[in-house]
Design a protein around this motif. Structure first.
Motif, PDB file in Angstrom:
ATOM      1  N   ASN A   1       0.942  -1.617   0.098  1.00 29.34           N
ATOM      2  CA  ASN A   1       0.133   0.101   0.289  1.00 29.34           C
ATOM      3  C   ASN A   1       0.814   1.308   0.104  1.00 29.34           C
ATOM      4  OD1 ASN A   1      -1.503   2.197   1.621  1.00 29.34           O
ATOM      5  ND2 ASN A   1      -3.106   0.878   0.685  1.00 29.34           N
ATOM      6  N   LEU A   2       0.270   1.812  -1.519  1.00 31.71           N
ATOM      7  CA  LEU A   2       1.845   3.127  -1.280  1.00 31.71           C
ATOM      8  C   LEU A   2       0.391   4.527  -1.066  1.00 31.71           C
ATOM      9  CD1 LEU A   2       4.102   4.468  -1.852  1.00 31.71           C
ATOM     10  CD2 LEU A   2       3.679   4.343  -4.273  1.00 31.71           C
ATOM     11  N   GLU A   3       0.496   4.995   0.462  1.00 29.09           N
ATOM     12  CA  GLU A   3       0.175   6.787   0.219  1.00 29.09           C
ATOM     13  C   GLU A   3       0.804   7.511   0.097  1.00 29.09           C
ATOM     14  OE1 GLU A   3      -1.474   8.831   3.264  1.00 29.09           O
ATOM     15  OE2 GLU A   3      -1.265   7.016   4.510  1.00 29.09           O
ATOM     16  N   PHE A   4       0.419   8.488  -0.705  1.00 31.59           N
ATOM     17  CA  PHE A   4       1.223   9.792  -1.246  1.00 31.59           C
ATOM     18  C   PHE A   4       0.009  10.739  -1.510  1.00 31.59           C
ATOM     19  CE2 PHE A   4       0.670   6.898  -4.778  1.00 31.59           C
ATOM     20  CZ  PHE A   4       0.917   8.435  -5.559  1.00 31.59           C
ATOM     21  N   VAL A   5       1.066  12.365  -1.034  1.00 25.94           N
ATOM     22  CA  VAL A   5       0.217  13.378  -1.438  1.00 25.94           C
ATOM     23  C   VAL A   5      -0.708  13.474  -0.915  1.00 25.94           C
ATOM     24  CG1 VAL A   5      -1.139  14.860  -3.435  1.00 25.94           C
ATOM     25  CG2 VAL A   5      -0.108  13.153  -3.967  1.00 25.94           C
ATOM     26  N   SER A   6      -1.917  13.048  -0.162  1.00 25.15           N
ATOM     27  CA  SER A   6      -2.872  13.171   0.476  1.00 25.15           C
ATOM     28  C   SER A   6      -3.235  14.141   1.461  1.00 25.15           C
ATOM     29  CB  SER A   6      -2.266  12.026   1.634  1.00 25.15           C
ATOM     30  OG  SER A   6      -2.481  10.575   1.656  1.00 25.15           O
ATOM     31  N   ALA A   7      -3.116  15.019   0.329  1.00 26.48           N
ATOM     32  CA  ALA A   7      -3.174  17.169   0.949  1.00 26.48           C
ATOM     33  C   ALA A   7      -4.032  16.887   1.353  1.00 26.48           C
ATOM     34  CB  ALA A   7      -2.943  17.369  -0.396  1.00 26.48           C
ATOM     35  N   ASN A   8      -4.630  18.174   2.291  1.00 24.43           N
ATOM     36  CA  ASN A   8      -5.872  17.997   3.024  1.00 24.43           C
ATOM     37  C   ASN A   8      -6.785  19.413   2.042  1.00 24.43           C
ATOM     38  OD1 ASN A   8      -5.578  17.927   5.772  1.00 24.43           O
ATOM     39  ND2 ASN A   8      -4.114  19.507   5.849  1.00 24.43           N
ATOM     40  N   PRO A   9      -8.093  18.458   2.142  1.00 24.31           N
ATOM     41  CA  PRO A   9      -8.646  19.236   0.764  1.00 24.31           C
ATOM     42  C   PRO A   9      -9.349  20.722   1.296  1.00 24.31           C
ATOM     43  CG  PRO A   9      -9.934  17.199   1.951  1.00 24.31           C
ATOM     44  CD  PRO A   9      -8.750  17.534   2.561  1.00 24.31           C
ATOM     45  N   THR A  10      -8.907  21.582   1.571  1.00 27.41           N
ATOM     46  CA  THR A  10      -8.837  22.763   1.715  1.00 27.41           C
ATOM     47  C   THR A  10      -8.249  23.675   0.466  1.00 27.41           C
ATOM     48  OG1 THR A  10      -6.878  22.507   2.872  1.00 27.41           O
ATOM     49  CG2 THR A  10      -9.177  22.018   3.977  1.00 27.41           C
ATOM     50  N   GLY A  11      -7.399  23.383  -0.210  1.00 30.22           N
ATOM     51  CA  GLY A  11      -7.342  23.777  -1.911  1.00 30.22           C
ATOM     52  C   GLY A  11      -6.078  23.546  -2.588  1.00 30.22           C
TER      53      GLY A  11
ATOM     54  N   ARG B   1      -2.297   2.262  -4.973  1.00 32.76           N
ATOM     55  CA  ARG B   1      -1.762   3.498  -5.024  1.00 32.76           C
ATOM     56  C   ARG B   1      -2.945   3.856  -3.790  1.00 32.76           C
ATOM     57  NH1 ARG B   1       0.614   2.837 -10.119  1.00 32.76           N
ATOM     58  NH2 ARG B   1       2.318   3.604 -10.356  1.00 32.76           N
ATOM     59  N   GLU B   2      -2.384   5.258  -2.987  1.00 33.51           N
ATOM     60  CA  GLU B   2      -3.801   5.387  -1.904  1.00 33.51           C
ATOM     61  C   GLU B   2      -3.608   6.898  -2.180  1.00 33.51           C
ATOM     62  OE1 GLU B   2      -5.546   2.760   0.217  1.00 33.51           O
ATOM     63  OE2 GLU B   2      -5.468   3.539   1.894  1.00 33.51           O
ATOM     64  N   TYR B   3      -4.416   7.410  -1.526  1.00 34.80           N
ATOM     65  CA  TYR B   3      -4.778   8.726  -2.092  1.00 34.80           C
ATOM     66  C   TYR B   3      -5.579   9.229   0.033  1.00 34.80           C
ATOM     67  CZ  TYR B   3      -5.352  14.251  -2.101  1.00 34.80           C
ATOM     68  OH  TYR B   3      -5.253  15.444  -1.637  1.00 34.80           O
ATOM     69  N   TYR B   4      -5.197   9.513   1.389  1.00 37.12           N
ATOM     70  CA  TYR B   4      -6.512   9.585   2.781  1.00 37.12           C
ATOM     71  C   TYR B   4      -6.753  11.184   2.216  1.00 37.12           C
ATOM     72  CZ  TYR B   4      -7.073   9.390   7.147  1.00 37.12           C
ATOM     73  OH  TYR B   4      -7.280   8.945   8.403  1.00 37.12           O
ATOM     74  N   PHE B   5      -7.828  11.289   2.798  1.00 35.15           N
ATOM     75  CA  PHE B   5      -8.462  12.426   1.935  1.00 35.15           C
ATOM     76  C   PHE B   5      -8.736  13.129   3.694  1.00 35.15           C
ATOM     77  CE2 PHE B   5     -10.389  12.139  -2.304  1.00 35.15           C
ATOM     78  CZ  PHE B   5      -9.942  13.962  -2.340  1.00 35.15           C
ATOM     79  N   ASN B   6      -8.201  14.309   4.158  1.00 34.99           N
ATOM     80  CA  ASN B   6      -8.151  14.406   5.486  1.00 34.99           C
ATOM     81  C   ASN B   6      -9.644  15.315   5.209  1.00 34.99           C
ATOM     82  OD1 ASN B   6      -4.787  14.375   5.107  1.00 34.99           O
ATOM     83  ND2 ASN B   6      -5.749  13.534   6.898  1.00 34.99           N
ATOM     84  N   ASP B   7     -10.586  14.643   5.112  1.00 37.56           N
ATOM     85  CA  ASP B   7     -11.647  15.637   5.805  1.00 37.56           C
ATOM     86  C   ASP B   7     -12.694  15.381   6.936  1.00 37.56           C
ATOM     87  OD1 ASP B   7     -12.375  12.521   5.032  1.00 37.56           O
ATOM     88  OD2 ASP B   7     -13.865  12.485   3.486  1.00 37.56           O
TER      89      ASP B   7
END
Length: 547
Positions: free
Chosen positions: A124-134, A163-169
């Motif tokens: 499991n490769l988690e990357f970017v995962s930027a907060n969805p605030t911009g 490839r996984e993106y973790y949304f900090n929502d």
């Protein structure tokens, strides 16, 4: 003969020498240590195996090196083996053994550089995962390029990569973003600690168009949260897709809380004794597992701390069958290395199932000065800004080619320059030049030949040996999680090709007859083009036919 094959040959010869001299066979290291010398006058390859074996075998290094050099000289594919210094052995390959690599490479084609050492590994490769605030800023853009390239490299060496993106929502940042959207929709300035920039007004206007009654609704904030954050998600996904980075899983942090996964994990850790109560809060015994301090999981007011979601998320990944979980995080997340490994240990896992890569900051410079050019975010440079300025290929390549351990200055002036000073142009031009050569060969009716033993020119040998390094470069890039090694290798390969082309005529001129040497050199060019294409593909960068 590839370096791996040569290393195996050296090791077999060393085993034979030890046996013939009655020396301990277990003195020999597992790796024969074959590499290219810095000075090509010293040979095609060199090995220090005698130096690393002699002490344990109970003999002088130069004596062992001499015996081994004598044995190697008589073996097929070895033209000469000479002792140098305290016990190094310089090796020169026979022309037929060296040239045979071209045929092996052409037979492998797109598979050249792949391997199977990660076969059976579920990553499991988690990357970017930027907060969805911009919009995605340069730090997230760097991870988008590097993470995608790392996924390609691991896949090339046999891993099954998700490839996984973790949304900090969930949490306060989303609350501030929603408040900023509401303020923008009402024509008011952003609240304190809120989000500014034209993008906030854009998203707010889209929410009002989609939900005209939103501002007057008793569920106003929930509508702006659901619709506005959704629009921001969509923009992030679209920007990533256009950047050549797509994800298999978009995981929402909020789902861990809504599903009860956080509560379940907290209870599991309470039951196992990994959590203890103090000062009205529940703490993870993370110091017991190598962290620098224990961590609050449930605050004294009963609300979960951020690490509660991390614990539930790791447990979820493991439940989905991943035996290696790689997190690619920003420079301000260094404390997460010990924290996440401690989390794994608290669940009874080997901490090695967790790896955390930390990426340093990225700065955009022009004329030697920092650039602030964002049209929408106002204070930061975004992925969209960078791509608009230099294009996807140059943006990806420039962000991948340096180790993420160091801060990176991206020179805009350099990346728009169509010259050999621009690394991506230099590599892509080599591929385009080879494609042009192939078209010219087809026009002349010249086809690649198989008389590879004719490739005896020093520049031919240097190019062949550089091509032979590619599988090891990809293997090391996967093992060390360093895809920048592929980019740097491609620059070395482009250099070797350009020097070869300037010294060795590939196609006949005028009425000159086509010879087997022309055909052999053309085959070498086809091989070089294949490796450049394979390497650029691992970086997610195009291999142009024309430039």
């Amino acid at each position: 003969m590839t370096p791996d094959v040569l290393a195996d040959l050296v090791r077999v010869a060393a085993q034979d020498v030890l046996a013939a001299r009655g020396l301990a066979a277990d003195a020999l290291p597992a790796d024969a240590g074959v590499e290219r010398p810095r000075n090509p006058e010293h040979g095609d390859y060199a090995t220090n195996v005698a130096l690393r074996t002699a002490k344990k075998a109970g003999v002088a290094p130069r004596d062992l090196a001499g015996w081994l050099a004598e044995d190697l000289t008589g073996r097929p594919g070895i033209a000469s083996a000479e002792v140098a210094g305290p016990g190094f052995i310089n090796l020169r390959l026979a022309a037929d053994a060296q040239g045979a690599l071209v045929g092996e490479l052409l037979a492998a084609g797109e598979a050249y550089g792949t391997g199977d050492e990660y076969a059976g590994r579920n990553v499991n490769l988690e990357f970017v995962s930027a907060n969805p605030t911009g919009p995605l800023h340069l730090g997230g853009t760097r991870w988008a390029a590097v993470g995608d390239a790392l996924g390609r490299v691991l896949t090339a060496r046999g891993a099954k990569v998700t490839r996984e993106y973790y949304f900090n929502d969930a949490g306060a940042q989303i609350d501030r973003f929603v408040a900023s959207l509401v303020a923008a929709a009402k024509g008011e300035p952003a609240p304190e600690n809120g989000y500014g920039g034209a993008y906030v007004a854009d998203i707010a206007a889209r929410v009002v168009r989609a939900e005209p009654a939103a501002l007057g609704s008793p569920d106003r904030d929930e509508i702006f949260r659901r619709v506005g954050v959704g629009f921001m998600f969509d923009e992030i996904k679209q920007d990533l897709h256009e950047f050549g980075t797509d994800f298999d899983v978009w995981f929402h942090e909020n789902s861990l809380h809504e599903s009860g996964a956080v509560d379940a994990v907290v209870q599991q850790l309470k039951d196992s004794g990994a959590l203890y109560e103090a000062d009205g809060a529940w703490w993870l015994r993370s110091k017991d597992y190598g962290d620098d301090k224990d961590r609050v999981v449930i605050k004294s007011d009963g609300r979960p701390a951020y690490i509660a979601g991390d614990l539930a998320y790791l447990r979820d990944k493991r439940a989905r069958g991943f035996d290696l979980c790689i997190y690619m995080l920003g420079a301000d997340h260094h404390g997460y290395i010990a924290r996440l490994k401690a989390a794994a240990a608290a669940f009874g896992d080997d901490p090695a199932v967790v790896e955390v890569l930390i990426g340093q900051l990225v700065n955009l410079v022009k004329d030697g000065q920092p650039v602030r050019m964002s049209k929408r975010a106002g204070t930061v440079v975004t992925m969209e800004d960078l791509v608009e300025a230099v294009g996807v290929d140059a943006a990806r390549y420039s962000l991948i080619r340096s180790s993420v351990d160091s801060a990176l200055d991206v020179d805009l002036d350099l990346l728009v320059r169509r010259s050999n000073d621009n690394p991506v142009f230099y590599v892509q031009y080599a591929h385009a030049r080879l494609a042009s050569l192939a078209r010219n060969a087809a026009d002349l009716g010249v086809e690649p030949g198989r008389e590879y033993e004719l490739l005896e020119h020093p520049r031919e040998g240097d190019l062949i040996r550089t091509l032979g390094e590619f599988p090891e470069i990809v293997r090391a890039a996967a093992e060390l999680r360093e895809p920048h090694r592929v980019a740097r290798y491609l620059e070395a390969l482009a250099s070797a090709y350009h020097k070869f082309y300037d010294s060795c005529r590939v196609l006949p001129m005028g009425d000159e007859q086509v010879t087997e040497l022309h055909r052999a050199r053309l085959a070498l060019c086809v091989a070089a083009r294949q490796v450049l294409a394979n390497g650029l593909g691992l970086l997610g960068v195009s291999a142009p036919e024309r430039m």
